[in-house]
Design a protein around this motif. Structure first.
Motif, short mmCIF file in Angstrom:
data_model
loop_
_atom_site.label_atom_id
_atom_site.label_comp_id
_atom_site.label_asym_id
_atom_site.label_seq_id
_atom_site.Cartn_x
_atom_site.Cartn_y
_atom_site.Cartn_z
N ALA A 156 -2.65 6.07 -17.05
CA ALA A 156 -2.57 5.51 -18.41
C ALA A 156 -2.92 6.58 -19.44
O ALA A 156 -2.32 6.64 -20.53
N GLU A 157 -3.88 7.45 -19.11
CA GLU A 157 -4.24 8.54 -20.02
C GLU A 157 -3.08 9.51 -20.22
O GLU A 157 -3.03 10.23 -21.22
N ARG A 158 -2.15 9.52 -19.28
CA ARG A 158 -0.96 10.38 -19.37
C ARG A 158 0.25 9.63 -19.91
O ARG A 158 1.37 10.11 -19.84
N GLY A 159 0.00 8.41 -20.41
CA GLY A 159 1.08 7.63 -21.00
C GLY A 159 1.97 6.93 -20.00
O GLY A 159 3.07 6.49 -20.35
N ILE A 160 1.52 6.82 -18.75
CA ILE A 160 2.30 6.16 -17.70
C ILE A 160 1.52 4.93 -17.26
O ILE A 160 0.41 5.04 -16.73
N PHE A 161 2.07 3.75 -17.50
CA PHE A 161 1.36 2.52 -17.22
C PHE A 161 1.85 1.93 -15.89
O PHE A 161 2.98 1.47 -15.78
N VAL A 162 0.97 2.01 -14.89
CA VAL A 162 1.29 1.52 -13.55
C VAL A 162 0.09 0.76 -13.01
O VAL A 162 -1.04 1.23 -13.11
N ASP A 163 0.31 -0.43 -12.50
CA ASP A 163 -0.76 -1.26 -11.99
C ASP A 163 -1.31 -0.67 -10.68
O ASP A 163 -0.57 -0.09 -9.88
N HIS A 164 -2.60 -0.85 -10.47
CA HIS A 164 -3.23 -0.30 -9.25
C HIS A 164 -2.60 -0.87 -7.99
O HIS A 164 -2.47 -0.16 -6.98
N SER A 165 -2.19 -2.14 -8.02
CA SER A 165 -1.56 -2.73 -6.84
C SER A 165 -0.21 -2.10 -6.55
O SER A 165 0.22 -2.04 -5.39
N THR A 166 0.45 -1.62 -7.59
CA THR A 166 1.74 -0.94 -7.41
C THR A 166 1.54 0.39 -6.68
O THR A 166 2.31 0.74 -5.79
N VAL A 167 0.49 1.10 -7.04
CA VAL A 167 0.19 2.37 -6.36
C VAL A 167 -0.08 2.10 -4.88
O VAL A 167 0.38 2.85 -4.01
N HIS A 168 -0.79 1.03 -4.60
CA HIS A 168 -1.07 0.67 -3.21
C HIS A 168 0.23 0.41 -2.45
O HIS A 168 0.40 0.88 -1.32
N ARG A 169 1.16 -0.32 -3.05
CA ARG A 169 2.44 -0.60 -2.40
C ARG A 169 3.23 0.69 -2.17
O ARG A 169 3.87 0.85 -1.13
N TRP A 170 3.19 1.60 -3.14
CA TRP A 170 3.88 2.89 -2.97
C TRP A 170 3.33 3.62 -1.74
O TRP A 170 4.09 4.14 -0.93
N ALA A 171 2.00 3.64 -1.61
CA ALA A 171 1.38 4.35 -0.49
C ALA A 171 1.79 3.72 0.84
O ALA A 171 2.12 4.42 1.80
N ILE A 172 1.77 2.40 0.91
CA ILE A 172 2.11 1.70 2.16
C ILE A 172 3.56 1.96 2.55
O ILE A 172 3.90 2.10 3.73
N LYS A 173 4.45 2.04 1.57
CA LYS A 173 5.87 2.28 1.86
C LYS A 173 6.16 3.73 2.23
O LYS A 173 6.95 4.02 3.14
N LEU A 174 5.54 4.66 1.52
CA LEU A 174 5.91 6.08 1.65
C LEU A 174 5.19 6.84 2.76
O LEU A 174 5.79 7.70 3.41
N LEU A 175 3.93 6.54 2.97
CA LEU A 175 3.14 7.38 3.88
C LEU A 175 3.67 7.42 5.31
O LEU A 175 3.67 8.50 5.93
N PRO A 176 4.15 6.31 5.88
CA PRO A 176 4.71 6.42 7.24
C PRO A 176 5.89 7.37 7.33
O PRO A 176 6.05 8.11 8.31
N VAL A 177 6.73 7.40 6.30
CA VAL A 177 7.90 8.28 6.28
C VAL A 177 7.47 9.74 6.13
O VAL A 177 8.00 10.63 6.80
N LEU A 178 6.49 9.98 5.26
CA LEU A 178 6.01 11.35 5.05
C LEU A 178 5.29 11.88 6.29
O LEU A 178 5.43 13.05 6.64
N GLU A 179 4.52 11.00 6.96
CA GLU A 179 3.84 11.46 8.17
C GLU A 179 4.87 11.80 9.26
O GLU A 179 4.71 12.79 9.99
N LYS A 180 5.93 11.01 9.36
CA LYS A 180 6.98 11.29 10.34
C LYS A 180 7.61 12.65 10.07
O LYS A 180 7.88 13.43 10.99
N ALA A 181 7.85 12.96 8.79
CA ALA A 181 8.41 14.26 8.42
C ALA A 181 7.44 15.38 8.75
O ALA A 181 7.83 16.46 9.21
N PHE A 182 6.15 15.13 8.52
CA PHE A 182 5.14 16.15 8.82
C PHE A 182 5.10 16.46 10.32
O PHE A 182 4.95 17.63 10.71
N ARG A 183 5.22 15.44 11.15
CA ARG A 183 5.17 15.65 12.60
C ARG A 183 6.24 16.64 13.06
O ARG A 183 6.04 17.38 14.02
N ARG A 184 7.37 16.64 12.37
CA ARG A 184 8.46 17.55 12.75
C ARG A 184 8.15 18.99 12.37
O ARG A 184 8.75 19.92 12.92
#
Length: 233
Positions: free
Chosen positions: A45-73
């Motif tokens: 919000a201090e950077r002018g980007i308004f995003v709810d904390h629950s939205t950040v949580h959903r982003w992490a749950i969706k993205l992290l498994p894919v990023l970890e899979k890429a890291f394993r390679r």
């Protein structure tokens, strides 16, 4: 930017209506630093980007498994002398067990969250670690009988058994390494459920491995942040 994304990442982000760099930034900060979701909401919000904390949580749950899979390679090979131990993680008010192993250089071998601390849990961890990293020559553990039993069961029928050592001072390296994970989980005040805990812990472990230089391309002079973002490309 979307056109340059890893296809699996692009699929996850397809219906998210925020810039990709904002999403990746929030997910990295949440995985890498001792911040709560509310801290991230305020910081954005201090950077002018308004995003709810629950939205950040959903982003992490969706993205992290894919990023970890890429890291394993692109993960560098670990040594064949492992130090294994488990630490406690609170999930819905109950203690669960995060099994972890590092090699003698301190590089993370593998990790696995389990509901119970017993032979079956330890054996599942060792089976996963061997499948992903190859078989070790020796494993150093504490005095836990379940860990010994798991390794003995794993050694049945093996042409070259894994050497099992129970030397406490040699295990200090993995016990010290737990601290980096616990520092990050402390502000989270526990996890909502087991699935979320597994996913978020994978992100915490991912950023920890990147910091330790465990990506093959780490020698190109990229910062840990750049290495993390490269997993989405």
């Amino acid at each position: 930017m979307r056109q340059r994304l890893n296809p699996e990442v692009a699929k996850v982000l397809k219906r998210l209506h925020y810039p990709v760099d904002v999403i990746l930034l929030c997910v990295r900060w949440y995985s890498a630093y001792p911040l709560s979701l509310w801290h991230l909401e305020e910081m954005m919000a201090e950077r002018g980007i308004f995003v709810d904390h629950s939205t950040v949580h959903r982003w992490a749950i969706k993205l992290l498994p894919v990023l970890e899979k890429a890291f394993r390679r692109s993960k560098r090979k670990v040594g064949r002398s492992w130090r294994m131990d488990e630490t406690y993680i609170r999930v819905r008010g109950e203690w669960k067990y995060l099994y972890r192993a590092v090699d003698k250089a301190g590089d993370t071998v593998d990790f696995l969250l389990r509901a119970h601390r017993d032979k079956a849990a330890a054996r599942r961890f060792f089976e996963q670690a061997v499948e992903r990293n190859g078989s070790p020559e020796k494993v150093t553990i504490d005095k836990s009988g379940s860990n010994v039993a798991a390794l003995e069961a794993l050694n049945v029928g093996r042409r070259k058994p894994i050497v099992v050592r129970q030397v406490k001072y040699l295990n200090n390296i993995v016990e010290q390494d737990h601290r980096a994970i616990k520092r990050r989980t402390k502000p989270m005040l526990g996890f909502r459920n087991f699935r979320c805990a597994r996913i978020l812990l994978s992100g915490i472990e991912l950023t920890h491995m990147i910091r330790k230089g465990q990506m093959k391309d780490a020698g190109r002079g990229q910062t840990p942040a750049q290495q993390f973002y490269s997993l989405a490309a």
